[in-house]
Every structure is written in C-alpha cells, then in structure tokens.
Scaffold this active site. Structure first.
Site, PDB file in Angstrom:
ATOM      1  N   GLY A  14      48.703 -12.332  67.137  1.00  0.00           N
ATOM      2  CA  GLY A  14      49.354 -12.532  65.838  1.00  0.00           C
ATOM      3  C   GLY A  14      48.865 -11.504  64.830  1.00  0.00           C
ATOM      4  O   GLY A  14      47.673 -11.230  64.751  1.00  0.00           O
ATOM      5  N   ARG A  75      51.933  -9.989  72.515  1.00  0.00           N
ATOM      6  CA  ARG A  75      51.053 -10.646  73.487  1.00  0.00           C
ATOM      7  C   ARG A  75      51.521 -10.145  74.847  1.00  0.00           C
ATOM      8  O   ARG A  75      52.719 -10.020  75.071  1.00  0.00           O
ATOM      9  CB  ARG A  75      51.155 -12.167  73.354  1.00  0.00           C
ATOM     10  CG  ARG A  75      50.697 -12.636  71.959  1.00  0.00           C
ATOM     11  CD  ARG A  75      50.612 -14.149  71.843  1.00  0.00           C
ATOM     12  NE  ARG A  75      49.886 -14.512  70.628  1.00  0.00           N
ATOM     13  CZ  ARG A  75      50.465 -14.916  69.490  1.00  0.00           C
ATOM     14  NH1 ARG A  75      51.779 -15.008  69.412  1.00  0.00           N
ATOM     15  NH2 ARG A  75      49.743 -15.226  68.441  1.00  0.00           N
ATOM     16  N   ASP A 106      40.914 -13.932  70.210  1.00  0.00           N
ATOM     17  CA  ASP A 106      40.166 -14.050  71.467  1.00  0.00           C
ATOM     18  C   ASP A 106      40.916 -13.490  72.683  1.00  0.00           C
ATOM     19  O   ASP A 106      40.293 -12.923  73.584  1.00  0.00           O
ATOM     20  CB  ASP A 106      39.666 -15.483  71.704  1.00  0.00           C
ATOM     21  CG  ASP A 106      40.776 -16.519  71.597  1.00  0.00           C
ATOM     22  OD1 ASP A 106      41.938 -16.128  71.339  1.00  0.00           O
ATOM     23  OD2 ASP A 106      40.479 -17.708  71.770  1.00  0.00           O
ATOM     24  N   THR A 128      42.739 -11.969  62.547  1.00  0.00           N
ATOM     25  CA  THR A 128      43.585 -13.157  62.642  1.00  0.00           C
ATOM     26  C   THR A 128      43.447 -13.936  61.340  1.00  0.00           C
ATOM     27  O   THR A 128      42.347 -14.011  60.779  1.00  0.00           O
ATOM     28  CB  THR A 128      43.197 -14.085  63.823  1.00  0.00           C
ATOM     29  OG1 THR A 128      43.802 -15.373  63.628  1.00  0.00           O
ATOM     30  CG2 THR A 128      41.694 -14.284  63.963  1.00  0.00           C
ATOM     31  N   ASP A 130      43.507 -17.020  61.111  1.00  0.00           N
ATOM     32  CA  ASP A 130      42.992 -18.371  61.389  1.00  0.00           C
ATOM     33  C   ASP A 130      41.498 -18.559  61.107  1.00  0.00           C
ATOM     34  O   ASP A 130      41.041 -19.689  60.990  1.00  0.00           O
ATOM     35  CB  ASP A 130      43.255 -18.735  62.857  1.00  0.00           C
ATOM     36  CG  ASP A 130      44.726 -18.683  63.212  1.00  0.00           C
ATOM     37  OD1 ASP A 130      45.558 -18.835  62.308  1.00  0.00           O
ATOM     38  OD2 ASP A 130      45.035 -18.461  64.405  1.00  0.00           O
ATOM     39  N   ASP A 132      39.204 -18.306  63.200  1.00  0.00           N
ATOM     40  CA  ASP A 132      38.749 -19.193  64.276  1.00  0.00           C
ATOM     41  C   ASP A 132      37.922 -18.461  65.335  1.00  0.00           C
ATOM     42  O   ASP A 132      37.890 -18.861  66.490  1.00  0.00           O
ATOM     43  CB  ASP A 132      39.959 -19.888  64.918  1.00  0.00           C
ATOM     44  CG  ASP A 132      40.932 -18.896  65.546  1.00  0.00           C
ATOM     45  OD1 ASP A 132      40.805 -17.685  65.315  1.00  0.00           O
ATOM     46  OD2 ASP A 132      41.826 -19.344  66.297  1.00  0.00           O
ATOM     47  N   ARG A 174      46.261 -22.398  63.660  1.00  0.00           N
ATOM     48  CA  ARG A 174      46.177 -22.805  65.069  1.00  0.00           C
ATOM     49  C   ARG A 174      45.361 -24.104  65.168  1.00  0.00           C
ATOM     50  O   ARG A 174      45.754 -25.070  64.525  1.00  0.00           O
ATOM     51  CB  ARG A 174      45.565 -21.691  65.925  1.00  0.00           C
ATOM     52  CG  ARG A 174      46.021 -21.757  67.376  1.00  0.00           C
ATOM     53  CD  ARG A 174      45.485 -20.607  68.181  1.00  0.00           C
ATOM     54  NE  ARG A 174      46.158 -19.352  67.897  1.00  0.00           N
ATOM     55  CZ  ARG A 174      47.321 -18.970  68.431  1.00  0.00           C
ATOM     56  NH1 ARG A 174      47.923 -19.747  69.294  1.00  0.00           N
ATOM     57  NH2 ARG A 174      47.867 -17.818  68.119  1.00  0.00           N
TER      58      ARG A 174
HETATM   59  O1  F6P Z   1      46.945 -16.885  65.243  1.00  0.00           O
HETATM   60  C1  F6P Z   1      47.761 -16.668  64.138  1.00  0.00           C
HETATM   61  C2  F6P Z   1      48.885 -17.662  64.093  1.00  0.00           C
HETATM   62  O2  F6P Z   1      49.687 -17.388  62.972  1.00  0.00           O
HETATM   63  C3  F6P Z   1      48.466 -19.138  64.092  1.00  0.00           C
HETATM   64  O3  F6P Z   1      48.068 -19.570  62.820  1.00  0.00           O
HETATM   65  C4  F6P Z   1      49.704 -19.824  64.597  1.00  0.00           C
HETATM   66  O4  F6P Z   1      49.368 -21.020  65.239  1.00  0.00           O
HETATM   67  C5  F6P Z   1      50.261 -18.806  65.580  1.00  0.00           C
HETATM   68  O5  F6P Z   1      49.676 -17.552  65.270  1.00  0.00           O
HETATM   69  C6  F6P Z   1      51.755 -18.653  65.533  1.00  0.00           C
HETATM   70  O6  F6P Z   1      52.134 -17.819  66.569  1.00  0.00           O
HETATM   71  P1  F6P Z   1      53.544 -17.076  66.648  1.00  0.00           P
HETATM   72  O7  F6P Z   1      53.470 -15.884  65.760  1.00  0.00           O
HETATM   73  O8  F6P Z   1      53.654 -16.695  68.082  1.00  0.00           O
HETATM   74  O9  F6P Z   1      54.580 -18.035  66.182  1.00  0.00           O
END
Ligand code: F6P
Length: 354
Positions: A14, A75, A106, A128, A130, A132, A174
């Site tokens: 992300g 990804r 991670d 990120t 998050d 996290d 997340r």
């Molecule tokens: O890790 C960043 C994040 O925005 C999280 O907060 C969220 O859960 C996830 O990515 C959303 O992923 P995507 O961009 O694949 O919808």
C-alpha cells in the site's frame, strides 16, 4: 567489502505519503556518494518484468511534496515463486544492480530478505500509514494519514454540532489501532474502538446519553477498520437506537492514504532514506531502518519480522529458535512497551471524553 556500482529503489504494498521523499533521499544520497541509481517501477513486479529506469538527480526533483509514489506500487504474488525470483535476479544482473532499497511494509521486507539470500543486498524502509511495524515507533505516512483524518473528522464535528448528531468514523490501519487512537485524542472523540483492546459499549452508550441530556450536541466515535467491515455501521445503528441521538456512519478509507505529506513524514522519510544508503554502502544488508526514541537506527529484518509476529500473537513453532535469550527478552520488552502505549492512549480518550 562489496563495491556498489548501482542501487535500485522500489516501493511496494500500500502506498503512503512520504514515499516520494524517501525515493528522493535514497537517489540523492547514492548519487552524491558516486553510486548510480535505478528506479524500479511497481514494486517487485518491475524487477520481474525489467521495468526499470536509470535515475539522475533530476528524476527525483519536485517530488518531495507529493503524495503517492512516483515509482508506483503493487503487490506481487509472482515474486514469491522461483520463476519470479529468477526473473528478478536476471534483471539485477542485466542492470548491474548490486543493492536495493525497498519501501513498504512487512510483505516488502520478506521480499527484501529473499533477495538478500540470493546475493542482492537489500535494506527496507517502513512505508505504511498503519504504523504496524513493531520495530519502529513511526512509519512513513502515518503522520500525514492522521492529519488528513483529523481534518475530515473536524468537518464531521461541525455538521454533528448543527444537527445534534453522532458520527461514527472508520479509519484504516489494517489490524492496528494506532491511527484510530491518536486521531481520537486529536479530535476530542467521545469514544474509540480498536482491535487490540476490549470495548465497553454500554459505557459509551451511557456517556452519550448523559452528555446529550446535559446539552452536548456533537459526538464523534472512531473505530479502527480492524474490527471488521460491518462493525462501524452496526455500532452506529445501536448508538442511535440506545441513545436517541441521530447517528451517521462514515468510512474514510483510502482518502487518508493520499495527499501532501506532512513535515514529519518528509523528515522521517528523508532521514531514513539517507541512512539506508549509508548502511548499504558500509556493506550492511537485510536491515529495516527504524525510528526508535527519535533515533534513526537499523534493525535486522528477520528480527523485525519475528518481533512483529510476537506482538501480533502470530509466532509459529521454531520462530524464536535462532535468537538468544537476551534478544527474546528485548523483543518481549518492546511488545510490552507498545501495548502499554496503546493502553495509555485509550485511557486518555476515555478520561477526557466528559
Ligand atoms: O496497509 C495500508 C492499507 O491502507 C491498510 O490500512 C488497509 O487495510 C489496506 O492497506 C487496504 O489495502 P488496499 O489498498 O489493497 O485496498
């Protein structure tokens, strides 16, 4: 010691505001040390499909102030396969890439570890929103995401005040409640719900009911996305039913992932990017750059990933076998500190929501 001719930069997972400041810092620090730089597009996918470009200092001009990532992000399930790894290594050979700085979370670090094991020195930067990644106090993007969230929530408060309503606001993160907790404090929320801690819904309902009876008109309740996709909406319905205060649900979602990076994120990204290049050129690899007590430092990626699993209660059998007793004790202390911090933020929200 390994001589670096060229290093690559990629962003993966992300995106997060501040990634561009990190890309700029890595490119400029490397070039200033006489090392060539290539930008790798769309994360590990770009390495697999040879989507790379030689960078001059000008390729990273005018990006420090922009959200997103000029290197794009993706990804890459293919990178986890032998076929993907072979193609990535071939790209590194073709372009004489000796080392890579990978910005992400991670998943990005696991990729960096795999590449290091195949002879390409890698350093990870925690990018990120998050926050996290347990090994670092702050990740790149966290601060901007929260600043965007509080701006949105302040707006919701205005309209709640006019209509005597409650807004239940879901923020990303997340499985982590960091964004929710800190924005709850900064917006003076009445309540906050995070996956890490149990939640006393009856107490929140009572608080809203009595405050409304005493004349309070606006109520903000922040919920972390880690509670599940229906939690926020269902809580909104229950609050309205139980308190009689008209309630609305708002999901901020990806809105908080974009936008102009804050000073704090630009600074963090720049300090980390520069540090990463110095680590690589000093012959070190398989590290993630962290901010611990406002000091930029390097932590072994394997250590950081296992620390993360320990904090998230996801340790697998044998995970701790390769670490010394002292290291395990250090990890346990880091987890305890983080949990205490979360509890303390939560207590602050609930103490001041009078
Ligand atoms: O890790 C960043 C994040 O925005 C999280 O907060 C969220 O859960 C996830 O990515 C959303 O992923 P995507 O961009 O694949 O919808």
């Amino acid at each position: 010691m390994k001589v670096f001719r060229k290093i690559g930069i990629l962003s993966s997972g992300g995106d997060a505001p501040g990634m561009n400041a990190a890309i700029r810092a890595v490119a400029r620090a490397a070039i200033s040390s006489g090392v060539q730089v290539v930008g790798i597009y769309s994360g590990y996918e770009g390495l697999i499909h040879d989507d790379v470009k030689d960078f001059t200092v000008r390729d990273v001009s005018n990006i420090v102030n922009h959200g997103g990532t000029v290197l794009f992000s993706a990804r890459s399930p293919l990178f986890k396969t032998k076929e993907g790894m072979d193609a990535a290594l071939e790209t590194c050979r073709r372009h004489a890439i000796d080392g890579i700085v990978a910005i992400g979370g991670d998943g990005t670090f696991r990729g960096a570890t795999d590449l290091t094991a195949h002879g390409v020195s890698c350093i990870g930067l925690p990018g990120t929103i998050d926050n996290d990644i347990t090994a670092t106090d702050y990740t790149i993007g966290f601060d901007t995401a929260m600043n965007t969230a509080i701006e949105m929530i302040d707006r919701l408060r205005d309209t709640c005040e006019s209509h005597a309503r409650c807004s239940v606001v879901e923020v990303m993160g997340r499985d982590a409640g960091d964004i929710a907790l800190q924005t709850a404090i900064a917006t003076g929320a009445t309540g906050v719900v995070v996956p890490e801690l149990s939640f006393d819904e009856a107490a929140l309902i009572e608080k809203i009911r009595t405050s409304r009876a005493l004349g309070k008109r606006n109520f903000i309740v922040i919920v972390a996305e880690g509670l599940g996709s229906t939690f926020g909406e269902e809580l909104t319905t229950r609050i309205e039913k139980e308190t009689g205060v008209e309630s609305r649900f708002a999901r901020l979602a990806h809105v908080i992932r974009g936008g102009v990076p804050s000073l704090r994120d630009r600074l963090l990204a720049t300090r980390m990017g520069e540090f990463a290049v110095d680590e690589l050129l000093a012959g070190r690899s398989n590290e993630v750059i962290c901010d611990v007590n406002n000091e930029i430092c390097a932590v072994d990626i394997d250590y950081a990933l296992i620390l993360d699993r320990m904090y998230k209660n996801k340790l697998k059998e044998g995970d701790l076998d390769r670490f010394t007793k002292e290291q395990i004790a250090e990890m346990q202390a880091a987890c305890a500190r983080r949990r205490a911090n979360i509890e303390s933020l939560y207590a602050t929200v609930n103490r001041l929501n009078l």
